[in-house]
Scaffold this active site. Structure first.
Site, PDB file in Angstrom:
ATOM      1  N   ASP A 159      -9.070   3.244  -4.967  1.00 35.74           N
ATOM      2  CA  ASP A 159      -7.537   3.501  -4.595  1.00 35.74           C
ATOM      3  C   ASP A 159      -6.890   2.646  -5.482  1.00 35.74           C
ATOM      4  O   ASP A 159      -5.784   2.016  -4.888  1.00 35.74           O
ATOM      5  CB  ASP A 159      -7.651   3.079  -3.043  1.00 35.74           C
ATOM      6  CG  ASP A 159      -6.505   3.716  -2.226  1.00 35.74           C
ATOM      7  OD1 ASP A 159      -5.994   4.638  -2.875  1.00 35.74           O
ATOM      8  OD2 ASP A 159      -6.099   3.160  -1.261  1.00 35.74           O
TER       9      ASP A 159
ATOM     10  N   GLY B 123       1.031  -6.172   4.872  1.00 32.95           N
ATOM     11  CA  GLY B 123       0.147  -5.243   4.333  1.00 32.95           C
ATOM     12  C   GLY B 123      -0.653  -4.684   5.620  1.00 32.95           C
ATOM     13  O   GLY B 123      -1.297  -5.109   6.312  1.00 32.95           O
TER      14      GLY B 123
ATOM     15  N   PHE C  62      -8.339  -0.877   5.693  1.00 33.84           N
ATOM     16  CA  PHE C  62      -9.387  -1.455   6.094  1.00 33.84           C
ATOM     17  C   PHE C  62      -8.713  -2.474   7.120  1.00 33.84           C
ATOM     18  O   PHE C  62      -9.778  -3.322   7.655  1.00 33.84           O
ATOM     19  CB  PHE C  62     -10.268  -2.186   5.058  1.00 33.84           C
ATOM     20  CG  PHE C  62     -10.828  -1.317   4.024  1.00 33.84           C
ATOM     21  CD1 PHE C  62     -11.901  -0.560   4.367  1.00 33.84           C
ATOM     22  CD2 PHE C  62     -10.227  -0.968   2.539  1.00 33.84           C
ATOM     23  CE1 PHE C  62     -12.496   0.284   3.465  1.00 33.84           C
ATOM     24  CE2 PHE C  62     -11.061  -0.324   1.870  1.00 33.84           C
ATOM     25  CZ  PHE C  62     -11.990   0.537   2.443  1.00 33.84           C
ATOM     26  N   GLY C  63      -7.788  -2.765   7.357  1.00 34.09           N
ATOM     27  CA  GLY C  63      -7.164  -3.687   8.379  1.00 34.09           C
ATOM     28  C   GLY C  63      -5.827  -4.041   7.798  1.00 34.09           C
ATOM     29  O   GLY C  63      -5.196  -3.583   6.891  1.00 34.09           O
ATOM     30  N   ARG C  64      -5.481  -4.957   8.588  1.00 26.77           N
ATOM     31  CA  ARG C  64      -3.923  -5.641   8.378  1.00 26.77           C
ATOM     32  C   ARG C  64      -3.925  -6.799   7.687  1.00 26.77           C
ATOM     33  O   ARG C  64      -4.683  -7.689   7.848  1.00 26.77           O
ATOM     34  CB  ARG C  64      -3.154  -5.619   9.790  1.00 26.77           C
ATOM     35  CG  ARG C  64      -2.868  -4.134  10.441  1.00 26.77           C
ATOM     36  CD  ARG C  64      -1.975  -4.320  11.768  1.00 26.77           C
ATOM     37  NE  ARG C  64      -1.635  -3.169  12.153  1.00 26.77           N
ATOM     38  CZ  ARG C  64      -0.942  -2.768  13.116  1.00 26.77           C
ATOM     39  NH1 ARG C  64      -0.454  -3.952  13.933  1.00 26.77           N
ATOM     40  NH2 ARG C  64      -0.285  -1.665  13.635  1.00 26.77           N
TER      41      ARG C  64
END
Length: 360
Positions: A201, A81, A85-87
């Site tokens: 979201d 993913g 906000f990040g991986r």
């Protein structure tokens, strides 16, 4: 509680005894969320989380080396993913062999350790069967990493949208059970957390599925905690109309986004699909005229269902969609009402028979 994992014992003691740290975290946590126990009495996290004057962040504390080892140095092949906000990487903890999801937050956030630990505390106290579970965290140096339970069946859109020709689509009952579970998770964030947590979201890719296809929501957190928010968020096609007009998101905005996802679940179409003819690219715009005529309801249904769905259930499901997609936020239902409406659609024939026998 440890703050930075490589800190010496003396520095840890200073962190624990620092009035500034305790006050800052207590303030951040008390602002972020309290829990409505059983829907009756509210319990403030700021009180329960700051006992004995220390930073209480439940969950396992990992070193950066542990998580780098678990993810093969954050191997791109293990990336599952990549969000705002990040991986997120799939990993396996060497000590326990547990498979986990490792979320490496964007280092550009420039987040202080105190603020991060406050977020970890709030996340660890947000617990529900339909919300992804936080296992632990890492705060080595500038690293800010969260470790979650791993969901082996990926996200809802992996099983619903743009399927390979040889991949079987989800049946009607499974779709309704996923919708119900997702609604229950959203209900917890809206009604049990106090102040309510606005998801901001909500979309199919943020609905994760375990080995039995039970849904759990991901992608929410303390950054998303506020009754009315103005921070830039949302995904085109899912965002409520008022977001474009006011820049604000509320729990009713989440209900609109849920309506879009439920429409995706029933239709098997993406919220926005540039591969479709121009008049069908926007799912909501395409479906709204059809929602006004019952005789056209079947045109909305996913062809992969091959007609195997209850007509009454379709009518009820699309009625929920229509209510959620009202342009005026005030006319949309509360998420608890959505859950109630979905309950009957998501029960099996055996459960219906059991209920009938119990009433006789």
């Amino acid at each position: 509680m440890r703050s930075v994992l490589k800190a010496s014992k003396s520095s840890l003691q200073q962190i624990k005894s620092s009035k500034y740290i305790n006050a800052a975290v207590s303030s951040a946590v008390s602002r972020s969320v309290s829990l409505n126990a059983g829907g009756k009495k509210q319990r403030n996290i700021g009180e329960s989380g700051m006992k004995r004057g220390g930073i209480v962040a439940p969950g396992k504390v990992f070193t950066f080396q542990e998580l780098a080892s678990a993810t093969e140095n954050f191997n791109p092949d293990l990336l599952v993913g990549d969000g705002g906000f990040g991986r997120v990487y799939k990993g396996r903890l060497k000590t326990t062999k547990q498979v986990v999801a490792v979320k490496q937050l964007d280092r550009n956030r420039d987040q202080e350790t105190t603020e991060f630990l406050a977020e970890v505390l709030a996340l660890s106290l947000i617990q529900h069967p339909n919300l992804v579970n936080l296992i632990g965290y890492c705060a080595d140096g500038r690293q800010r990493i969260l470790v979650y339970e791993y969901m082996p069946n990926g996200s809802l859109d992996d099983h619903l949208l743009d399927l390979c020709p040889n991949k079987k689509g989800l049946d009607w009952l499974t779709r309704m059970q996923i919708a119900r579970g997702a609604a229950r998770g959203l209900e917890y964030l809206h009604d049990t957390a106090c102040p309510p947590i606005v998801f901001r979201d909500f979309k199919a890719s943020n609905i994760l599925l375990d080995e039995k296809f039970n849904p759990k929501l991901s992608g929410f957190g303390p950054d998303e905690q506020d009754n009315v928010s103005t921070r830039v968020m949302g995904t085109y096609g899912y965002a409520a109309p008022e977001y474009a007009q006011t820049g604000k998101l509320t729990t009713k905005s989440d209900v609109y986004s849920f309506g879009v996802v439920l429409l995706e679940i029933i239709s098997g179409r993406r919220a926005i699909d540039s591969k479709k003819p121009p008049h069908e690219e926007n799912l909501v715009a395409w479906a709204k005229p059809l929602l006004k005529e019952r005789s056209k309801f079947t045109l909305i249904v996913d062809p992969l269902l091959k007609g195997e769905f209850p007509m009454k259930g379709l009518h009820q499901g699309l009625a929920v969609v229509a209510m959620c997609l009202q342009d005026e936020a005030s006319t949309r239902p509360l998420i608890e009402d959505v859950v109630t409406a979905l309950e009957h659609l998501a029960i099996t024939t055996e459960e219906v028979a059991a209920e009938t026998n119990a009433e006789m």
